[in-house]
Design a protein around this motif. Structure first.
Motif, PDB file in Angstrom:
ATOM      1  N   ILE A  82      79.799  56.495 -41.812  1.00 41.63           N
ATOM      2  CA  ILE A  82      78.569  56.158 -41.097  1.00 41.63           C
ATOM      3  C   ILE A  82      77.676  55.310 -41.989  1.00 41.63           C
ATOM      4  O   ILE A  82      77.438  55.653 -43.150  1.00 41.63           O
ATOM      5  CB  ILE A  82      77.785  57.433 -40.695  1.00 41.63           C
ATOM      6  CG1 ILE A  82      78.654  58.395 -39.874  1.00 41.63           C
ATOM      7  CG2 ILE A  82      76.513  57.054 -39.940  1.00 41.63           C
ATOM      8  CD1 ILE A  82      79.050  57.912 -38.513  1.00 41.63           C
ATOM      9  N   GLU A  83      77.206  54.216 -41.441  1.00 39.53           N
ATOM     10  CA  GLU A  83      76.169  53.423 -42.113  1.00 39.53           C
ATOM     11  C   GLU A  83      74.845  54.122 -41.794  1.00 39.53           C
ATOM     12  O   GLU A  83      74.218  53.861 -40.770  1.00 39.53           O
ATOM     13  CB  GLU A  83      76.191  52.002 -41.567  1.00 39.53           C
ATOM     14  CG  GLU A  83      75.316  51.029 -42.298  1.00 39.53           C
ATOM     15  CD  GLU A  83      75.493  49.650 -41.698  1.00 39.53           C
ATOM     16  OE1 GLU A  83      76.295  48.871 -42.235  1.00 39.53           O
ATOM     17  OE2 GLU A  83      74.844  49.381 -40.669  1.00 39.53           O
TER      18      GLU A  83
ATOM     19  N   CYS B 257      78.640  54.507 -30.041  1.00 34.58           N
ATOM     20  CA  CYS B 257      77.470  54.512 -30.924  1.00 34.58           C
ATOM     21  C   CYS B 257      76.533  53.364 -30.532  1.00 34.58           C
ATOM     22  O   CYS B 257      76.937  52.204 -30.517  1.00 34.58           O
ATOM     23  CB  CYS B 257      77.900  54.361 -32.379  1.00 34.58           C
ATOM     24  SG  CYS B 257      76.486  54.285 -33.503  1.00 34.58           S
ATOM     25  N   PRO B 258      75.275  53.694 -30.198  1.00 32.60           N
ATOM     26  CA  PRO B 258      74.370  52.664 -29.696  1.00 32.60           C
ATOM     27  C   PRO B 258      73.922  51.644 -30.741  1.00 32.60           C
ATOM     28  O   PRO B 258      73.420  50.577 -30.382  1.00 32.60           O
ATOM     29  CB  PRO B 258      73.164  53.468 -29.185  1.00 32.60           C
ATOM     30  CG  PRO B 258      73.213  54.753 -29.915  1.00 32.60           C
ATOM     31  CD  PRO B 258      74.662  55.032 -30.169  1.00 32.60           C
ATOM     32  N   THR B 259      74.123  51.952 -31.997  1.00 29.52           N
ATOM     33  CA  THR B 259      73.622  51.039 -33.031  1.00 29.52           C
ATOM     34  C   THR B 259      74.724  50.424 -33.894  1.00 29.52           C
ATOM     35  O   THR B 259      74.419  49.689 -34.829  1.00 29.52           O
ATOM     36  CB  THR B 259      72.644  51.776 -33.974  1.00 29.52           C
ATOM     37  OG1 THR B 259      73.372  52.788 -34.671  1.00 29.52           O
ATOM     38  CG2 THR B 259      71.490  52.394 -33.207  1.00 29.52           C
ATOM     39  N   GLY B 260      75.964  50.764 -33.614  1.00 31.02           N
ATOM     40  CA  GLY B 260      77.045  50.229 -34.454  1.00 31.02           C
ATOM     41  C   GLY B 260      77.074  50.838 -35.841  1.00 31.02           C
ATOM     42  O   GLY B 260      77.619  50.248 -36.778  1.00 31.02           O
ATOM     43  N   ALA B 261      76.516  52.047 -35.963  1.00 26.12           N
ATOM     44  CA  ALA B 261      76.448  52.676 -37.286  1.00 26.12           C
ATOM     45  C   ALA B 261      77.783  53.232 -37.750  1.00 26.12           C
ATOM     46  O   ALA B 261      77.981  53.479 -38.935  1.00 26.12           O
ATOM     47  CB  ALA B 261      75.406  53.796 -37.275  1.00 26.12           C
ATOM     48  N   ILE B 262      78.704  53.447 -36.795  1.00 30.65           N
ATOM     49  CA  ILE B 262      80.028  53.952 -37.165  1.00 30.65           C
ATOM     50  C   ILE B 262      80.874  52.779 -37.641  1.00 30.65           C
ATOM     51  O   ILE B 262      81.078  51.814 -36.916  1.00 30.65           O
ATOM     52  CB  ILE B 262      80.708  54.654 -35.972  1.00 30.65           C
ATOM     53  CG1 ILE B 262      79.877  55.856 -35.530  1.00 30.65           C
ATOM     54  CG2 ILE B 262      82.130  55.075 -36.345  1.00 30.65           C
ATOM     55  CD1 ILE B 262      80.426  56.556 -34.291  1.00 30.65           C
ATOM     56  N   LYS B 263      81.326  52.881 -38.855  1.00 26.46           N
ATOM     57  CA  LYS B 263      82.117  51.804 -39.451  1.00 26.46           C
ATOM     58  C   LYS B 263      83.590  52.192 -39.481  1.00 26.46           C
ATOM     59  O   LYS B 263      83.930  53.367 -39.609  1.00 26.46           O
ATOM     60  CB  LYS B 263      81.634  51.518 -40.878  1.00 26.46           C
ATOM     61  CG  LYS B 263      80.187  51.037 -40.916  1.00 26.46           C
ATOM     62  CD  LYS B 263      80.022  49.791 -40.096  1.00 26.46           C
ATOM     63  CE  LYS B 263      78.562  49.380 -39.958  1.00 26.46           C
ATOM     64  NZ  LYS B 263      78.360  48.337 -38.952  1.00 26.46           N
TER      65      LYS B 263
END
Ligand code: SF4
Length: 74
Positions: free
Chosen positions: A6-7, A61-67
């Protein structure tokens, strides 16, 4: 092999990834997510069994935080 982390600065604590993939993601007391298996190091391969859940969480993920990566994160 696929790896995930996670970012955390991009996570808005919506809780979605933990609902979708509880074996992969957990959240801290502030609701910010991290990977369960390696405390967000991103060095543990995602198992076959978890890969569908991973994909769902990743795309939700709504923010693209999962890398994701095909190599372990540094
Ligand atoms: S889905 Fe994304 S924004 Fe929501 S808790 Fe997980 S990493 Fe954070």
């Amino acid at each position: 092999m696929h790896y995930t982390k996670i970012e955390r600065e991009s996570c808005i604590a919506c809780g979605l990834c933990q609902l979708i993939a509880p074996n992969l993601y957990e959240y801290d007391e502030n609701g910010i997510a991290y990977t369960v298996q390696d405390n967000n190091a991103g060095i543990t391969p995602i198992s076959e069994d978890e890969f569908d859940s991973f994909k769902k969480a990743y795309t939700s993920c709504p923010t693209g935080a999962i890398k994701r990566s095909t190599t372990p994160f540094e």
